[in-house]
Write an enzyme that holds these catalytic residues in place. Sequence first.
Site, mmCIF file in Angstrom:
data_model
loop_
_atom_site.group_PDB
_atom_site.id
_atom_site.type_symbol
_atom_site.label_atom_id
_atom_site.label_comp_id
_atom_site.label_asym_id
_atom_site.label_seq_id
_atom_site.Cartn_x
_atom_site.Cartn_y
_atom_site.Cartn_z
ATOM 1 N N GLY A 138 18.442 73.834 -9.781
ATOM 2 C CA GLY A 138 18.547 75.396 -9.938
ATOM 3 C C GLY A 138 19.753 75.633 -10.932
ATOM 4 O O GLY A 138 19.208 75.966 -12.057
ATOM 5 N N ASP A 195 9.496 68.629 -2.834
ATOM 6 C CA ASP A 195 10.264 69.336 -3.984
ATOM 7 C C ASP A 195 11.073 68.345 -4.673
ATOM 8 O O ASP A 195 11.126 68.443 -6.017
ATOM 9 C CB ASP A 195 11.005 70.540 -3.030
ATOM 10 C CG ASP A 195 11.875 71.376 -4.217
ATOM 11 O OD1 ASP A 195 11.252 72.168 -4.655
ATOM 12 O OD2 ASP A 195 13.126 71.036 -4.230
ATOM 13 N N LYS A 197 11.104 67.052 -8.608
ATOM 14 C CA LYS A 197 12.323 67.132 -9.584
ATOM 15 C C LYS A 197 12.614 65.607 -10.039
ATOM 16 O O LYS A 197 13.068 65.460 -11.060
ATOM 17 C CB LYS A 197 13.382 67.741 -8.634
ATOM 18 C CG LYS A 197 13.128 69.203 -8.397
ATOM 19 C CD LYS A 197 14.135 69.421 -7.368
ATOM 20 C CE LYS A 197 13.941 71.209 -7.087
ATOM 21 N NZ LYS A 197 14.872 71.710 -6.063
ATOM 22 N N GLY A 257 18.692 79.466 -5.201
ATOM 23 C CA GLY A 257 18.997 80.927 -4.815
ATOM 24 C C GLY A 257 18.727 81.526 -5.867
ATOM 25 O O GLY A 257 18.600 81.114 -7.112
HETATM 26 N N1 HSE Z 1 13.391 75.128 -2.511
HETATM 27 C C1 HSE Z 1 14.337 74.690 -3.319
HETATM 28 C C2 HSE Z 1 15.669 74.063 -2.862
HETATM 29 C C3 HSE Z 1 14.703 75.665 -4.711
HETATM 30 O O1 HSE Z 1 16.117 74.363 -1.846
HETATM 31 O O2 HSE Z 1 16.417 73.379 -3.798
HETATM 32 C C4 HSE Z 1 15.360 75.282 -5.528
HETATM 33 O O3 HSE Z 1 14.480 74.330 -6.492
#
Ligand code: HSE
Length: 379
Positions: free
Chosen positions: A117, A184, A188, A285
């Site tokens: 993020g 997710d 990453k 966010g």
């Molecule tokens: N859905 C992801 C999280 C958003 O909660 O980290 C940021 O990559």
Amino acid sequence: MKIALLGVGVVGGGVLDIVDRRDDMELKYVLVRRDKPELGSRAVKDIDVILNDNEVDTVVEVMGGLSPAYEYVSAAMKAGKNVVTANKHLVAHYYKELVSLAKEMGVAFRCTPAVGGGIPWLKNLERAARLDRIDSFCGIMNGTTNFILDNMHVNGSDFGEVLAEAQRLGYAEADPTADIDGLDIQRKCIISANVAFGACFSEEDVPVFGIRSIKACDIEAAVSMNRVCRILAFGKDCGGRVSAYVEPVFVASGELEAAVSKAMNIISFVTGLSGKESFYGQGAGRYPTAYNVVQDCVDVMQGVKSFYTDKMEDMKPDNSAEKHPYYVRFAGSDEWLESMTLEVCGDGAVICDVSVADMHAWAAKAKEVDPALFFAGIV
Ligand code: HSE
């Protein structure tokens, strides 16, 4: 810099606000699916308007998903435009194609917000890798699941209720399955392994176990061991053999990761020269993610003309030598599990050192017998 923004959801709205406050960049177009009268003449529904406008030098993709994001981003590169994206699914899936195309077209391709993020993780990983071999990385890479685990620990919250709260706060993916099943984080992890080790992994080869099935009794088991449950991504270069995986872990309460609360992330790398360096901040966010999108745009304005690494070696992770004990909660009867059990722990058991490869392979089969199965590494 003249920017076209593809997608104006949670992150896109933040990008719009930040860019509109700057006088060194202009947001000329916003690609929308539905009418957005508040955007005035900037809103367009036809990607060709953006592709054919030579004034637009940079396309910012925050629509998420693979298609049409891949087609639009490829077309933008072919039209000679730099690309900045926060879309980890896109980058993890089409890493090779997009890095090669960006190189061929001589355009910049940046995705700092895709991992962590608002944390400048990829930029710093790139800096570390240019000076020294990255030995390993490890960390909390998902805000939604950390928010859920932290709330379960601290407030005894119910999984479903706290997930709904994470969605309301704009942390979760459009389909939160990607968060709670660890996909997710897997994406990453793949992008980080690319930048750290030059390794190109396919999603199906990186083992992942999420927190969909976690219950209050598992949190109690972690606490009984003076530990905290977190979900972590790991990558390690053992000289030719690279391991990579994602799993819940019962972290000793004195470790940095155990103190990371709410939707915060922490990601660390280790090199011989620097030792361990950790990067902590808002992992999800609107504004933290949009902040890193715009930071990438500034880098492009300042002349960055590449991805984070040129190295792209297709390989499969090898997790056979990564061994540690596990906590396992399994409702069926299983000879292998019983033979490995050291002690009963609440509704589960602590088992002796098992390789990550074996544990994930066993769990994939055992889930067919007990879909509520949960396990966590003890490291
Ligand atoms: N859905 C992801 C999280 C958003 O909660 O980290 C940021 O990559």
